[in-house]
Scaffold this active site. Structure first.
Site, PDB file in Angstrom:
ATOM      1  N   LYS A  78      -2.212 -17.388   3.995  1.00  0.00           N
ATOM      2  CA  LYS A  78      -1.669 -16.036   4.091  1.00  0.00           C
ATOM      3  C   LYS A  78      -0.234 -16.021   3.579  1.00  0.00           C
ATOM      4  CE  LYS A  78      -1.078 -12.309   7.550  1.00  0.00           C
ATOM      5  NZ  LYS A  78      -1.305 -11.939   8.962  1.00  0.00           N
ATOM      6  N   SER A 153      -3.913  -7.771   9.802  1.00  0.00           N
ATOM      7  CA  SER A 153      -3.180  -7.851   8.554  1.00  0.00           C
ATOM      8  C   SER A 153      -3.626  -8.987   7.631  1.00  0.00           C
ATOM      9  CB  SER A 153      -1.699  -8.022   8.873  1.00  0.00           C
ATOM     10  OG  SER A 153      -1.466  -9.244   9.544  1.00  0.00           O
ATOM     11  N   SER A 177      -4.547  -9.917  14.066  1.00  0.00           N
ATOM     12  CA  SER A 177      -4.622 -10.000  12.601  1.00  0.00           C
ATOM     13  C   SER A 177      -5.485 -11.100  12.013  1.00  0.00           C
ATOM     14  CB  SER A 177      -3.225 -10.113  12.012  1.00  0.00           C
ATOM     15  OG  SER A 177      -2.659  -8.829  11.944  1.00  0.00           O
TER      16      SER A 177
END
Ligand code: GLN
Length: 488
Positions: A78, A153, A177
């Site tokens: 990420k 996210s 997330s």
């Protein structure tokens, strides 16, 4: 079968047995990514040559007789986790051009485990969001339906795993997330216990809630990645120095006699009846496998969203104060003096959601409001933790849906910020209470994936993974793949 279709543990085994070379594996995923990334918007950065050179190095280790667990397996990271010399932007303009001079601890550990770092995955700006739409670079699309969000996210990580662009990815979970995008994309996502995985090198959003966690197609893969990244790190002051037990999976035995609590709040108001229905079917499957599932209640869960949206923005407003145009990333042009420079840089660099959170957090912390908001929120948080501790004395695990809704349309909730935030209601409690939680695919509602969430006591990831794996192995959901997007 194509290499990109294989779960990580099978790839790892084939690599170790030298049935396939590391470069072949890397090329299979590079090719897949080249075909699909543009449509899915999954990566913020990917350097194919860098991937190849890591593959060559992994092959060298393999040839030299080394056998670390992830040798040659690609893992996407990420974009809020630092990878040395690779752009790490948190999907924000304010960090455009920033290349960290160091690796996050989890990245160091992945390198040691032989993983091939496979680019940076898109996310909501600074991980603030539930749809990956607040990325400054591009929205990510859900592989099951390209007009829908992948959740967030960590939407880039989840979509990449679901579409077979990588077998594994890392995300971060502050209020859901990792689990929520896993649920919406039909993959597995684990949020470890707060303190289990080092946050060193994870760009801070809300430091008392953030945890890094794995996303994978199957529970066994998530377990492998979890084992590779977990453990004490003296560079993270909140990292806990406790042993990481080896995860042993035993689908025949893991559920028998286990007591699982289903809090009524997890199937209450706001949960799409079609999602609740799918989860009830999962409950009977657990019962058939010998688990004892009972309804219970964790009343403070209903205040989770309000509590989170005081604490997380408060911490974020403090953590984000460092982006001043002087130390990192973007700097505004002109010479408006020091204050002007900082103002202009932040005005240009942050997107609307991040600005809203900074305002909210600064307000909640300011003199005169601190007691009414921040202190109150901390009290609710403590109460919630106690309620969970109490329930987890009676039950081995708690369960419910991961998300009250399935993936929504891109743009659909842009003007309904409250609805967007309510989507986190079932994931936030595990963060506030510092527990471990996992999402596994459990069926479909409206033709879209639904995730089943299990929550455990702190530091019982091994048990949590066993239970999730035992459930998964009784179902076929993890074998279903999204439709192949039509050729562009
Ligand atoms: N959706 C939540 C938020 O917007 C959680 C995000 C996260 O876990 N990073 O803050």
């Amino acid at each position: 079968m194509n290499l990109w279709e294989l779960p990580a543990h099978r790839l790892a085994a084939m690599l170790q047995r030298r049935e396939v070379s590391v470069l072949e594996v890397a090329e299979a995923f590079l090719q897949r990514t080249e075909c699909l990334d543009e449509r899915l918007g999954t990566f913020t950065f990917l350097d194919p040559d860098e991937v190849r050179s890591q593959a060559v190095e992994a092959q060298r280790r393999l040839d030299a007789g080394e056998r670390p667990t992830l040798l040659g397996v690609p893992v996407a990271i990420k974009d809020n986790i630092c990878v040395k010399d690779e752009p790490t932007t948190c999907a924000s303009r304010i960090l455009s051009g920033y290349r960290p001079p160091y690796d996050a601890t989890v990245v160091e550990k992945l390198r040691a485990a032989g993983a091939v770092l496979f680019g940076k995955a898109n996310c909501d700006e600074f991980a603030m969001g539930s749809s990956t739409e607040s990325s400054a670079w591009q929205p990510t699309r859900n592989p099951w339906d390209l007009d829908r969000v992948p959740g967030g996210s960590s939407g880039g990580s989840a979509a990449a795993v679901a579409a077979g662009l990588v077998p594994l990815a890392l995300g971060s979970d502050t209020g859901g997330s990792v689990r929520q995008p896993a649920a919406m994309c039909g993959v597995v996502g684990l949020k470890p216990t707060y303190g289990r995985v080092s946050r060193y090198g994870l760009v801070a959003f809300s430091s008392s809630l953030d945890q890094i966690g794995p996303l994978a197609r199957e529970v066994q893969d998530a377990a492998m990645l979890f084992e590779a990244i977990a453990g004490y790190d003296r560079r993270d002051a909140t990292s806990v120095d406790t042993e990481v037990p080896r995860v042993t999976l035993d689908p025949d035995d893991a559920l028998r006699g286990r007591r699982i609590g289903l809090p009524s709040e997890f199937l209450g108001e706001g949960v799409d009846p079609a999602v609740a229905e799918v989860v009830r079917t999962a409950v009977s499957a657990l019962g058939d496998a010998g688990a004892i599932v009972e309804e219970t209640s964790v009343p403070s869960v209903q205040y989770g969203v309000e509590t989170y949206y005081i604490i997380a923005p408060a911490e974020a407003s403090s953590n984000l104060a460092r982006y001043d145009g002087i130390r990192y990333g973007h700097r505004a042009e002109g010479n408006a003096g020091h204050v002007g420079l900082v103002e202009q840089t932040r005005e240009e660099g942050f997107g609307p959601e991040v600005k809203r959170r900074i305002l909210l957090g600064t307000y909640a912390l300011s003199a005169g409001y601190y007691d009414a908001y921040y202190l109150k929120a901390q009290k609710v948080r403590t109460r919630m933790r106690h309620e969970f501790e109490e329930r987890l004395r009676t039950y081995d695990y708690l369960m419910g849906p991961t998300s009250p809704i399935v993936a929504f349309g891109i743009g659909e909730l842009q003007d309904d910020l409250l609805a967007m935030k309510m989507a986190d209601i079932l994931t936030i409690p595990a963060n506030l209470a510092g527990l471990a939680a996992i999402s596994v695919p459990c069926g479909f509602a409206h033709g879209l994936p639904v995730g089943l969430q299990f929550i455990s006591r702190p530091f019982d990831e091994a048990g949590l993974l066993r239970v999730a794996h035992a459930y998964e192995q009784r179902t076929e959901w993890h074998r279903l793949r999204p439709p192949e997007p039509a050729a562009a």
